[in-house]
Design a protein around this motif. Structure first.
Motif, PDB file in Angstrom:
ATOM      1  N   LEU A 258     -11.426  -5.763   5.962  1.00 38.12           N
ATOM      2  CA  LEU A 258     -11.205  -6.299   4.499  1.00 38.12           C
ATOM      3  C   LEU A 258     -11.842  -5.150   3.464  1.00 38.12           C
ATOM      4  CD1 LEU A 258     -10.517  -8.590   2.521  1.00 38.12           C
ATOM      5  CD2 LEU A 258     -12.758  -9.869   3.036  1.00 38.12           C
ATOM      6  N   ASP A 259     -12.826  -4.719   3.858  1.00 37.87           N
ATOM      7  CA  ASP A 259     -13.398  -3.604   2.985  1.00 37.87           C
ATOM      8  C   ASP A 259     -12.406  -2.582   2.719  1.00 37.87           C
ATOM      9  OD1 ASP A 259     -15.866  -5.067   2.583  1.00 37.87           O
ATOM     10  OD2 ASP A 259     -16.874  -3.520   4.107  1.00 37.87           O
ATOM     11  N   ASN A 260     -11.629  -2.085   3.799  1.00 37.65           N
ATOM     12  CA  ASN A 260     -10.678  -1.005   3.403  1.00 37.65           C
ATOM     13  C   ASN A 260      -9.559  -1.516   2.692  1.00 37.65           C
ATOM     14  OD1 ASN A 260     -12.289   0.959   4.573  1.00 37.65           O
ATOM     15  ND2 ASN A 260     -11.394   0.819   6.514  1.00 37.65           N
ATOM     16  N   VAL A 261      -9.063  -2.584   3.044  1.00 36.34           N
ATOM     17  CA  VAL A 261      -7.773  -3.211   2.121  1.00 36.34           C
ATOM     18  C   VAL A 261      -8.240  -3.475   0.971  1.00 36.34           C
ATOM     19  CG1 VAL A 261      -6.619  -5.382   2.025  1.00 36.34           C
ATOM     20  CG2 VAL A 261      -6.998  -4.496   3.983  1.00 36.34           C
ATOM     21  N   LEU A 262      -9.473  -3.878   0.444  1.00 39.47           N
ATOM     22  CA  LEU A 262      -9.997  -4.059  -0.820  1.00 39.47           C
ATOM     23  C   LEU A 262     -10.406  -2.695  -1.556  1.00 39.47           C
ATOM     24  CD1 LEU A 262     -12.587  -7.117  -0.500  1.00 39.47           C
ATOM     25  CD2 LEU A 262     -10.148  -7.110  -1.578  1.00 39.47           C
ATOM     26  N   LYS A 263     -10.662  -1.642  -0.662  1.00 42.44           N
ATOM     27  CA  LYS A 263     -10.634  -0.456  -1.520  1.00 42.44           C
ATOM     28  C   LYS A 263      -9.595   0.172  -1.853  1.00 42.44           C
ATOM     29  CE  LYS A 263     -14.525   1.494   1.115  1.00 42.44           C
ATOM     30  NZ  LYS A 263     -14.796   2.763   2.452  1.00 42.44           N
TER      31      LYS A 263
ATOM     32  N   ALA B 293      -6.921  -1.948  -2.837  1.00 41.65           N
ATOM     33  CA  ALA B 293      -6.559  -2.586  -3.880  1.00 41.65           C
ATOM     34  C   ALA B 293      -7.407  -2.334  -5.403  1.00 41.65           C
ATOM     35  CB  ALA B 293      -6.870  -4.178  -3.722  1.00 41.65           C
ATOM     36  N   ASN B 294      -8.690  -1.944  -5.120  1.00 37.55           N
ATOM     37  CA  ASN B 294      -9.466  -1.475  -5.921  1.00 37.55           C
ATOM     38  C   ASN B 294      -8.704  -0.099  -6.829  1.00 37.55           C
ATOM     39  OD1 ASN B 294     -11.689  -1.650  -8.047  1.00 37.55           O
ATOM     40  ND2 ASN B 294     -12.429   0.174  -6.792  1.00 37.55           N
TER      41      ASN B 294
ATOM     42  N   LEU C 116      -7.773  -5.581  -8.209  1.00 32.54           N
ATOM     43  CA  LEU C 116      -8.773  -6.608  -7.832  1.00 32.54           C
ATOM     44  C   LEU C 116      -8.862  -7.596  -8.785  1.00 32.54           C
ATOM     45  CD1 LEU C 116     -11.823  -4.583  -6.760  1.00 32.54           C
ATOM     46  CD2 LEU C 116     -10.366  -5.772  -5.008  1.00 32.54           C
TER      47      LEU C 116
ATOM     48  N   CYS D 291       0.735  -1.248   0.115  1.00 34.66           N
ATOM     49  CA  CYS D 291       0.014  -0.011   0.136  1.00 34.66           C
ATOM     50  C   CYS D 291       0.737   1.187  -0.035  1.00 34.66           C
ATOM     51  CB  CYS D 291      -1.024   0.157   1.180  1.00 34.66           C
ATOM     52  SG  CYS D 291      -1.825   1.555   1.315  1.00 34.66           S
TER      53      CYS D 291
ATOM     54  N   ILE E 117      -6.150 -10.327  -8.032  1.00 36.69           N
ATOM     55  CA  ILE E 117      -6.485 -11.064  -6.687  1.00 36.69           C
ATOM     56  C   ILE E 117      -7.467 -12.125  -6.889  1.00 36.69           C
ATOM     57  CG2 ILE E 117      -7.599 -10.624  -4.367  1.00 36.69           C
ATOM     58  CD1 ILE E 117      -6.198  -7.866  -4.057  1.00 36.69           C
ATOM     59  N   THR E 118      -8.420 -11.460  -7.688  1.00 35.97           N
ATOM     60  CA  THR E 118      -9.709 -12.536  -8.295  1.00 35.97           C
ATOM     61  C   THR E 118      -8.911 -13.747  -9.016  1.00 35.97           C
ATOM     62  OG1 THR E 118     -11.166 -10.700  -8.097  1.00 35.97           O
ATOM     63  CG2 THR E 118     -11.685 -12.749  -9.239  1.00 35.97           C
TER      64      THR E 118
END
Length: 87
Positions: free
Chosen positions: A54-59, A61-62, A67, A18, A70-71
């Motif tokens: 997890l939401d903040n980590v994915l934000k 990443a996005n 994303l 990050c 990762i997917t």
């Protein structure tokens, strides 16, 4: 020898990634926080390997276009697990 990876190790790696991505995009913590609609303390905690949702980590990443990667890794891991045969 089997390498043991802890949850803390993963948090630290996510934090390092990050911070590196933020800096390579010439963003301050405040800039990234504003873009993600989170506090700068949230960004600081992520970068320091402290607890983050997890939401903040994915934000994060996005925001940095991760994303899809990762997917794909999740799909590959799931696919490989399904192909393991004990026979």
């Amino acid at each position: 020898m089997l390498e043991i990876i802890t949850i803390k190790d993963v948090k630290v790696k996510i934090g390092e990634a990050c911070k590196a991505l933020r800096k390579s995009n010439n963003l301050s913590r405040e800039d990234l926080a504003e873009a993600l609609e989170v506090s700068s303390t949230t960004i600081q905690n992520i970068e320091n390997g402290k607890n983050a949702t997890l939401d903040n980590v994915l934000k994060v990443a996005n925001h940095f276009g991760l994303l899809q990667s990762i997917t794909k890794e999740i799909d590959n891991t799931t696919r490989n697990q399904n192909n393991i045969s004990l026979y």
